[in-house]
Design a protein around this motif. Structure first.
Motif, PDB file in Angstrom:
ATOM      1  N   THR B 660       0.806  -1.485  -0.517  1.00 29.16           N
ATOM      2  CA  THR B 660      -0.447  -0.368   0.089  1.00 29.16           C
ATOM      3  C   THR B 660       0.975   0.799   0.120  1.00 29.16           C
ATOM      4  OG1 THR B 660      -2.596   1.374   0.965  1.00 29.16           O
ATOM      5  CG2 THR B 660      -0.787   0.133   2.952  1.00 29.16           C
ATOM      6  N   SER B 661      -0.187   2.528  -0.022  1.00 25.50           N
ATOM      7  CA  SER B 661       0.757   3.979  -0.422  1.00 25.50           C
ATOM      8  C   SER B 661       0.034   4.398   0.738  1.00 25.50           C
ATOM      9  CB  SER B 661       1.394   3.932  -1.622  1.00 25.50           C
ATOM     10  OG  SER B 661       0.346   4.700  -2.554  1.00 25.50           O
ATOM     11  N   PHE B 662       1.039   5.389   1.178  1.00 27.99           N
ATOM     12  CA  PHE B 662       0.280   6.372   2.053  1.00 27.99           C
ATOM     13  C   PHE B 662       1.139   8.003   1.988  1.00 27.99           C
ATOM     14  CE2 PHE B 662       3.081   4.054   4.971  1.00 27.99           C
ATOM     15  CZ  PHE B 662       3.147   5.041   6.072  1.00 27.99           C
ATOM     16  N   TYR B 663       0.334   8.851   2.695  1.00 32.27           N
ATOM     17  CA  TYR B 663       1.293   9.739   2.274  1.00 32.27           C
ATOM     18  C   TYR B 663       1.429  10.664   4.141  1.00 32.27           C
ATOM     19  CZ  TYR B 663       1.600  15.227   3.191  1.00 32.27           C
ATOM     20  OH  TYR B 663       2.123  16.071   2.855  1.00 32.27           O
ATOM     21  N   LEU B 664       2.411  10.888   4.092  1.00 35.71           N
ATOM     22  CA  LEU B 664       2.911  11.298   5.895  1.00 35.71           C
ATOM     23  C   LEU B 664       3.172  12.497   5.520  1.00 35.71           C
ATOM     24  CD1 LEU B 664       3.501  10.226   8.486  1.00 35.71           C
ATOM     25  CD2 LEU B 664       5.365   9.905   8.031  1.00 35.71           C
ATOM     26  N   PRO B 665       3.075  13.360   6.563  1.00 38.32           N
ATOM     27  CA  PRO B 665       3.094  14.489   6.530  1.00 38.32           C
ATOM     28  C   PRO B 665       4.533  14.308   7.246  1.00 38.32           C
ATOM     29  CG  PRO B 665       0.796  14.532   7.171  1.00 38.32           C
ATOM     30  CD  PRO B 665       1.154  12.961   6.781  1.00 38.32           C
ATOM     31  N   GLU B 666       5.175  14.964   7.210  1.00 41.44           N
ATOM     32  CA  GLU B 666       6.632  15.888   8.174  1.00 41.44           C
ATOM     33  C   GLU B 666       6.705  15.684   9.281  1.00 41.44           C
ATOM     34  OE1 GLU B 666       9.100  18.274   5.197  1.00 41.44           O
ATOM     35  OE2 GLU B 666      10.527  18.873   7.433  1.00 41.44           O
ATOM     36  N   GLU B 667       5.636  16.648  10.000  1.00 44.50           N
ATOM     37  CA  GLU B 667       5.443  16.507  11.109  1.00 44.50           C
ATOM     38  C   GLU B 667       5.231  14.953  11.660  1.00 44.50           C
ATOM     39  OE1 GLU B 667       3.421  18.245   8.903  1.00 44.50           O
ATOM     40  OE2 GLU B 667       2.249  18.226   9.526  1.00 44.50           O
ATOM     41  N   ARG B 668       4.846  13.995  11.244  1.00 50.46           N
ATOM     42  CA  ARG B 668       4.436  13.107  11.712  1.00 50.46           C
ATOM     43  C   ARG B 668       5.168  11.975  11.640  1.00 50.46           C
ATOM     44  NH1 ARG B 668      -0.919  11.617  11.467  1.00 50.46           N
ATOM     45  NH2 ARG B 668      -0.871  10.353  12.643  1.00 50.46           N
ATOM     46  N   GLU B 669       6.400  12.447  10.886  1.00 48.46           N
ATOM     47  CA  GLU B 669       7.867  11.426  10.842  1.00 48.46           C
ATOM     48  C   GLU B 669       7.733  10.375  12.485  1.00 48.46           C
ATOM     49  OE1 GLU B 669       9.738  10.602   9.026  1.00 48.46           O
ATOM     50  OE2 GLU B 669       9.252  11.809   7.880  1.00 48.46           O
ATOM     51  N   SER B 670       6.505  10.645  13.299  1.00 48.53           N
ATOM     52  CA  SER B 670       6.725   9.917  15.006  1.00 48.53           C
ATOM     53  C   SER B 670       5.894   8.548  14.566  1.00 48.53           C
ATOM     54  CB  SER B 670       6.421  10.924  15.346  1.00 48.53           C
ATOM     55  OG  SER B 670       4.884  11.543  15.357  1.00 48.53           O
ATOM     56  N   VAL B 671       5.116   8.841  13.628  1.00 44.16           N
ATOM     57  CA  VAL B 671       4.491   8.085  13.489  1.00 44.16           C
ATOM     58  C   VAL B 671       5.281   6.246  13.264  1.00 44.16           C
ATOM     59  CG1 VAL B 671       2.133   6.236  12.391  1.00 44.16           C
ATOM     60  CG2 VAL B 671       1.802   8.458  13.119  1.00 44.16           C
ATOM     61  N   ILE B 672       6.421   6.625  11.917  1.00 44.93           N
ATOM     62  CA  ILE B 672       6.876   5.154  12.136  1.00 44.93           C
ATOM     63  C   ILE B 672       7.456   4.849  12.656  1.00 44.93           C
ATOM     64  CG2 ILE B 672       9.197   5.360  10.408  1.00 44.93           C
ATOM     65  CD1 ILE B 672       6.525   6.348   8.984  1.00 44.93           C
ATOM     66  N   PRO B 673       8.519   4.896  14.177  1.00 48.76           N
ATOM     67  CA  PRO B 673       9.543   3.807  14.714  1.00 48.76           C
ATOM     68  C   PRO B 673       7.694   3.175  15.540  1.00 48.76           C
ATOM     69  CG  PRO B 673      10.076   6.199  15.649  1.00 48.76           C
ATOM     70  CD  PRO B 673       8.225   6.676  14.145  1.00 48.76           C
ATOM     71  N   GLU B 674       6.740   3.679  15.119  1.00 51.64           N
ATOM     72  CA  GLU B 674       5.348   3.037  15.828  1.00 51.64           C
ATOM     73  C   GLU B 674       5.537   2.321  15.035  1.00 51.64           C
ATOM     74  OE1 GLU B 674       2.200   5.149  17.509  1.00 51.64           O
ATOM     75  OE2 GLU B 674       1.118   3.225  18.266  1.00 51.64           O
ATOM     76  N   LEU B 675       5.100   2.336  14.145  1.00 51.58           N
ATOM     77  CA  LEU B 675       4.589   1.135  13.149  1.00 51.58           C
ATOM     78  C   LEU B 675       5.738   0.135  12.564  1.00 51.58           C
ATOM     79  CD1 LEU B 675       2.774   2.197   9.895  1.00 51.58           C
ATOM     80  CD2 LEU B 675       4.662   1.372   9.291  1.00 51.58           C
ATOM     81  N   VAL B 676       6.932   0.370  12.329  1.00 49.44           N
ATOM     82  CA  VAL B 676       7.952  -0.150  12.531  1.00 49.44           C
ATOM     83  C   VAL B 676       8.171  -1.538  13.463  1.00 49.44           C
ATOM     84  CG1 VAL B 676      10.194  -0.658  12.376  1.00 49.44           C
ATOM     85  CG2 VAL B 676       9.331   0.839  10.723  1.00 49.44           C
ATOM     86  N   LYS B 677       7.699  -0.948  14.750  1.00 46.07           N
ATOM     87  CA  LYS B 677       7.355  -2.104  15.986  1.00 46.07           C
ATOM     88  C   LYS B 677       6.484  -2.798  15.839  1.00 46.07           C
ATOM     89  CE  LYS B 677       8.349   0.201  19.642  1.00 46.07           C
ATOM     90  NZ  LYS B 677       8.463   0.919  21.250  1.00 46.07           N
ATOM     91  N   ARG B 678       5.563  -2.539  15.500  1.00 44.98           N
ATOM     92  CA  ARG B 678       4.559  -2.611  15.150  1.00 44.98           C
ATOM     93  C   ARG B 678       4.014  -4.212  14.386  1.00 44.98           C
ATOM     94  NH1 ARG B 678      -1.432  -0.500  16.374  1.00 44.98           N
ATOM     95  NH2 ARG B 678      -1.638  -2.861  15.558  1.00 44.98           N
ATOM     96  N   PHE B 679       4.886  -3.829  13.151  1.00 45.30           N
ATOM     97  CA  PHE B 679       4.383  -4.728  11.870  1.00 45.30           C
ATOM     98  C   PHE B 679       6.183  -4.492  11.766  1.00 45.30           C
ATOM     99  CE2 PHE B 679       0.987  -2.183  12.160  1.00 45.30           C
ATOM    100  CZ  PHE B 679      -0.592  -3.027  12.130  1.00 45.30           C
ATOM    101  N   PRO B 680       6.378  -5.580  12.764  1.00 41.06           N
ATOM    102  CA  PRO B 680       8.057  -5.604  11.348  1.00 41.06           C
ATOM    103  C   PRO B 680       8.551  -6.848  10.490  1.00 41.06           C
ATOM    104  CG  PRO B 680       7.835  -7.225  13.761  1.00 41.06           C
ATOM    105  CD  PRO B 680       6.562  -6.694  13.649  1.00 41.06           C
TER     106      PRO B 680
END
Lengths: 229, 829
Positions: B660-680
């Motif tokens: 899938t693809s999605f748009y991640l605004p620059e200020e929301r970069e903090s979502v990434i570590p959580e995403l990587v952690k939940r879906f390794p």
């Protein structure tokens, strides 16, 4: 002249001109005969629509006749195509028009130079200057036609017509656009130059007074020619 | 000699008398537009290619499955280019958690030559840009490898016979390129460590790449030198073709530029046609007099031809100069885009410009010039003879063939050329027919009208060709302005909208079936949009009809590469919104029989036609079905897209991972570590850099196109001026007579205003129909954009052109009215 037969520069033998249009046929000239001798001044008079300009066009080789023969400077014009007629006119026939017909984009001097350059005359510039001087327009040589009065424009046209030293000069209502005094001057000039150059002058005009000054007067009426007094 | 003297004299006088101003302006404008575009298209294209270079970490790359001969690198050195070598292959790293399949990339110290290489020193540390790849003894790894290995940064891993320290997390490599969706995580090491691993031998399967960068002219030279003798197993890649997203944007930018030039050419061509007709008409008396004076026809024709050619040459050279200046303007506008070492423009556009000018002038002016050959010397005696009527067929043929020649030559794109020509010819034909009908009507009305109106209407009906020319000229001018508006407002906006603010800048691949639901939920909760999640099935193409696929059978390196790799296939019931069927038909929903739909570009590369039966090897089993549709994919939309899709019946039951693809605004970069952690197991790809690149191409392309359209605007105004001028000539005498007869200035002015306004409204209405049609044709057929009809444009066009032409025409005619009538009559006489 002393007994020597004068040379014919322009001749029409049984010339007819008919045109056909949507409204049917029209005869402009009918079996017309005419001879113009070298050095002679002939006036063709007639009412509007009598066919005098048509006759002038035919004699000068600008148009072709429907029937009969037209001779110009010793050659039969009807046998020639348009380029052949142009070559015949080149340098041997001069024109002066009612509306002057100077090229608006050329100066007075350049207008006079034009026919000399077209015929490849060697000392064109000198002859153009002489011709302009002869009509008294040297001071106006660098002027454009729009900067000249009607009389001055016609003098440029006369200089242009005489500069190549033609054998015959055709003038179509040369004073038609001019006032009486200016018209008189123009006629003086035409006749003087004719004498100087020994060229024949064929003049189409309405004006009986101007015609009076010519050697011969012909009257056109409904396509026929009558010799005048 | 004689001919030259007369030619030069007449030409000089023409110029001083102002006879040639209009024709010169039209010609100069055409040539200026062509040369300006010629001068900077090269530069814009090299700038785009250079920008694309950041996607391959170089200006140019050579790729091969076997080691590249040293000659290429030596040749690059000789030309003063910098070069770097890369070897990429699959292998296994061994860590605490066991072995893991990885994609290894060994780089030398010169890498990368272009673009940005960045790393992170910890999972949640910020990106750090680095100049070169890993130092000896160290590897940089993709973040998802760490949980897979059960290791942390600083640990050692085994790679072949070596043990190397994991020094950093690799967060961005410029030339991720074709490996964007690679399944195995990346491991990057220094080439100096490669031999010690013992992994690469002569027989190893690996991709060898030579990267080259430097001055554009040297790169171009290098490309030229090697291109001809390049063996089929070596692929030459440049920036503009590195990624389909980028290639698609560059392609559109260059089409837009060409379109702008062509519209200018068309409109200025009309101005040249009107102006040259007027010029030739005004020579009629001069020709008659010169023929009286004994000038033979061939001499006059020669003089006129030389005069025209000489004038064309001078005007074209002036146009070239203006084009060069125009190009400088565009350069300064886009200065941040042009690197300092771009090649100076070549002289080629000057030749093209001059040739264009001469072809246009001769095509448009020769037919009316031939008319002059028929002028009778008798016209000097009798003005009522009028000018000879030119052959309409000859005029149209001359103009049309000159235009067609120029358009096909300039467009460099047959599709664009014929569509534009169809649009314009349709417009002109309809304009002419409509005007003719109206002129007839006017003739009928003239009998019933009174005064000035009768005269105006009768004049119109008696000179249909003049009326047609005038209104068609006005219509073309308005059409040009409207096309400008359509392209500017609708097409360019539609292009920019393909990359809206929220275009996807992150891809998630490798999503396991059981993660699809929770991941969708996670994205929704994180407010990252409702992107569709597509199944992705790996398969190798094995057969087209009865032909077994052997990669080496393909001569085209790209086809060979495609045939030797596994495809990312997908399946679905619905056609994605940014796909368009160009041949065949999409299947009917989830119950459709087994079918394939193939992207048109790849179908062409591999030689797959509609109706072919193709087979893929999927999980060891061959699946085959007919190709029932070909799709055009809008790659620069940045949505997930596939080259080959099947109906659900065919691949629905095959094991798949999801993407899938999605748009991640620059200020929301903090979502990434959580995403990587939940879906390794999911791989996150950041394509923001690529997106930025494409967006820059779009924005600057739009700017360049708008600049070229300034020339079109000028041409449009010129053609309208020429149209009004043509009508002035016709009316000069009539006005003089009417004024003389005592018609009031106010009455004449009113009738003129009404007439010009009516002509403007008519031209505006016809032009808006054709502008919209051409716009639609261009958008849908050529640029693959969605076109929406614009009712405002119609309103503005009809009333705007009525007002504009009404005012301009009346103002232009006004000087005739305030002049004494005698003056006017004398001039006309």
């Amino acid at each position: 002249m002393s007994g020597q037969r004068p040379r014919t520069v322009s001749k029409a033998v049984a010339v007819g001109k008919h045109v056909t249009g949507p409204a049917g046929g029209l005869t402009i000239l009918e079996r017309l005969d005419l001879e113009i001798q070298a050095g002679e001044a002939v006036a063709i008079l007639g009412a509007s629509g009598s066919g005098k300009s048509t006759l002038l066009g035919l004699l000068a080789g600008l148009d072709s006749a429907t029937s009969g023969e037209v001779w110009l400077c010793g050659e039969r014009v009807d046998d020639l195509d348009e380029d052949g007629r142009a070559a015949l006119r080149s340098g041997r026939v001069g024109f002066v028009f009612q509306n002057f017909q100077l090229l608006p984009t050329l100066t007075a001097r350049e207008n006079v130079l034009l026919p000399l350059e077209l015929t490849g005359t060697r000392d064109a510039a000198r002859r153009a200057d002489e011709a302009l001087d002869r009509v008294g327009l040297t001071p106006r040589a660098r002027h454009y036609p729009r900067q000249l009065s009607g009389g001055e424009q016609q003098r440029v046209a006369i200089a242009r017509a005489y500069a190549p030293r033609p054998e015959v000069l055709f003038a179509d209502e040369p004073t038609g656009n001019l006032d009486q005094v200016t018209g008189e001057h123009i006629i003086d000039l035409l006749l003087d130059l004719r004498s100087d150059a020994g060229a024949a002058l064929v003049l189409v005009t309405h004006d009986a007074r101007l015609a009076e000054r010519c050697d011969r007067r012909l009257h056109m009426s409904a396509g026929h020619l009558e010799q005048g007094a | 000699m004689k001919t030259w003297r007369i030619t030069l004299r007449l030409l000089g006088q023409d110029w001083r008398s102002g006879e040639l101003y209009l024709l010169a302006s039209a010609l100069i404008l055409t040539v200026a537009a062509i040369t300006a575009v010629g001068f900077f298209t090269d530069r814009v294209e090299s700038a785009m290619a250079r920008q694309g270079g950041e996607l391959i970490a170089a200006d140019l790359a050579l790729e091969s499955a076997t080691p590249l001969p040293a000659d290429y690198r030596e040749q690059a050195d000789r030309l003063g280019l910098t070069s770097a070598e890369i070897i990429e292959f699959r292998s296994v790293v061994v860590g605490e958690g066991g072995p893991q399949l990885v994609q290894v990339k060994a780089v030398d110290t010169a890498y990368p030559l272009r673009g940005r290489l960045s790393v992170r020193d910890a999972f949640d540390a910020p990106d750090r840009e680095v100049e070169t790849g890993p130092p000896p003894g160290e590897v940089w790894v993709e973040s998802r490898l760490l949980p897979l290995l059960g290791a942390a940064l600083g640990d050692e891993v085994g790679l072949g016979e070596s043990r190397l320290r994991m020094g950093a997390i690799l967060s961005n490599e410029p030339d991720r390129g074709g490996a964007l969706f690679a399944l195995a995580p990346r491991v990057m090491l220094s080439q100096s460590d490669l031999a010690a691993t013992g992994l690469i031998t002569e027989a190893s399967r690996a991709e060898h790449r030579l990267l080259v960068a430097g001055e554009a002219s040297a790169v171009e030279r290098f490309k030229r030198d090697i291109e001809a003798g390049l063996p089929v197993n070596i692929d030459l890649v440049d920036g503009s073709t590195a990624r389909p997203e980028f290639e698609s944007a560059v392609d559109r930018a260059s089409r837009f530029l060409h379109l702008a030039t062509l519209v200018t050419l068309l409109v200025a061509g009309a101005a040249i046609a009107l102006a040259s007709r007027r010029f030739v008409e005004r020579q009629t008396d001069a020709v008659a007099v010169m023929r009286c004076l004994g000038a033979p026809n061939h001499l006059l024709m020669r003089v006129f031809m030389m005069r025209l050619a000489l004038f064309g040459l001078i005007a074209s050279l002036v146009g070239c100069l203006l084009g060069w200046l125009g190009q400088l303007g565009l350069m300064s506008l886009l200065s941040d885009w042009f690197a300092t070492d771009l090649p100076t423009p070549s002289l080629a556009p000057v030749f093209v410009g001059v040739a264009t000018g001469l072809v246009a002038l001769l095509g448009f002016a020769l037919p009316p010039l031939f008319q002059l050959a028929q002028v009778s010397p008798l016209r000097a005696l009798r003005r009522d003879l009028g000018a000879p009527r030119g052959s309409a067929i000859l005029t149209v043929l001359g103009a049309a063939s000159a235009l067609a020649l120029l358009i096909i030559w300039q467009a460099d794109d047959f599709q664009l050329a014929w569509k534009l020509m169809a649009g314009v010819l349709g417009a002109v034909a309809s304009l002419v027919i409509t005007v003719l009908v109206l002129v007839r009507l006017a003739g009928g009305l003239a009998g019933r009208a009174r005064g000035v109106w009768r005269l105006g209407l009768a004049a119109l009906a008696r000179r249909p060709s003049a009326a047609v020319l005038q209104i068609s000229g006005l219509g073309l001018g308005i059409l040009a302005l409207l096309l400008l508006a359509v392209v500017r407002v609708d097409l360019l906006a539609a292009w920019q909208e393909t990359l809206p603010e929220g275009a996807p800048n992150h891809f998630l691949i490798n999503i396991q079936p059981q993660d699809v639901e929770p991941l969708g939920e996670f994205l929704r909760e994180a407010d990252l949009g409702e992107s569709a999640i597509y199944p992705m099935i790996r398969g190798r193409l094995v057969r087209i009809n009865d032909r077994e696929i052997v990669p080496s059978d393909f001569e085209n390196p790209r086809a060979e590469q495609l045939a030797s790799r596994e495809f990312n296939l997908s399946q679905g019931a619905e056609l994605q919104s940014d796909n368009r069927i160009v041949a065949g038909a999409w299947w009917s929903g989830a119950d459709a029989p087994p079918e394939f739909s193939v992207e048109e570009g790849i179908a062409e590369t591999l030689g797959i036609a509609l109706g072919d039966e193709i087979a893929f090897l999927v999980s060891g089993r061959e699946v085959s079905a007919p190709v029932t549709s070909l799709r055009e994919v809008q790659w620069d939309s940045f949505n997930v897209n596939f080259f080959v899709i099947s109906s659900p019946a065919l691949l629905g039951s095959e094991p798949a991972t999801y993407i899938t693809s999605f748009y991640l605004p620059e200020e929301r970069e903090s979502v990434i570590p959580e995403l990587v952690k939940r879906f390794p197991s999911v791989t996150l790809l950041d394509v923001d850099a690529l997106l930025t690149q494409v967006r820059q191409v779009v924005d600057r392309g739009v700017m360049a196109v708008e600049y070229v359209f300034l020339f079109t605007l000028a041409a449009g105004i010129l053609v309208m001026y020429a149209g009004i001028q043509a009508s002035l000539e016709e009316r000069r005498l009539e006005h003089g007579i009417l004024r003389t007869l005592g018609t009031g200035r106010r009455a004449l002015l009113t009738s003129l205003a009404v007439e010009f306004t009516a002509a403007g409204i008519l031209a505006g209405a016809l032009a808006s129909v054709f502008a919209e049609l051409t716009g639609w044709l261009l958008a849908e057929q050529l640029f693959g954009l969605t076109f929406s009809f614009n009712p405002m444009l119609w309103l503005i066009s009809v009333f705007g052109s009525g007002a504009l032409i009404g005012i301009a025409g009346t103002l232009a005619t006004y000087p005739l009215l305030i002049r004494p009538p005698l003056h006017t009559l004398r001039q006309a006489g």
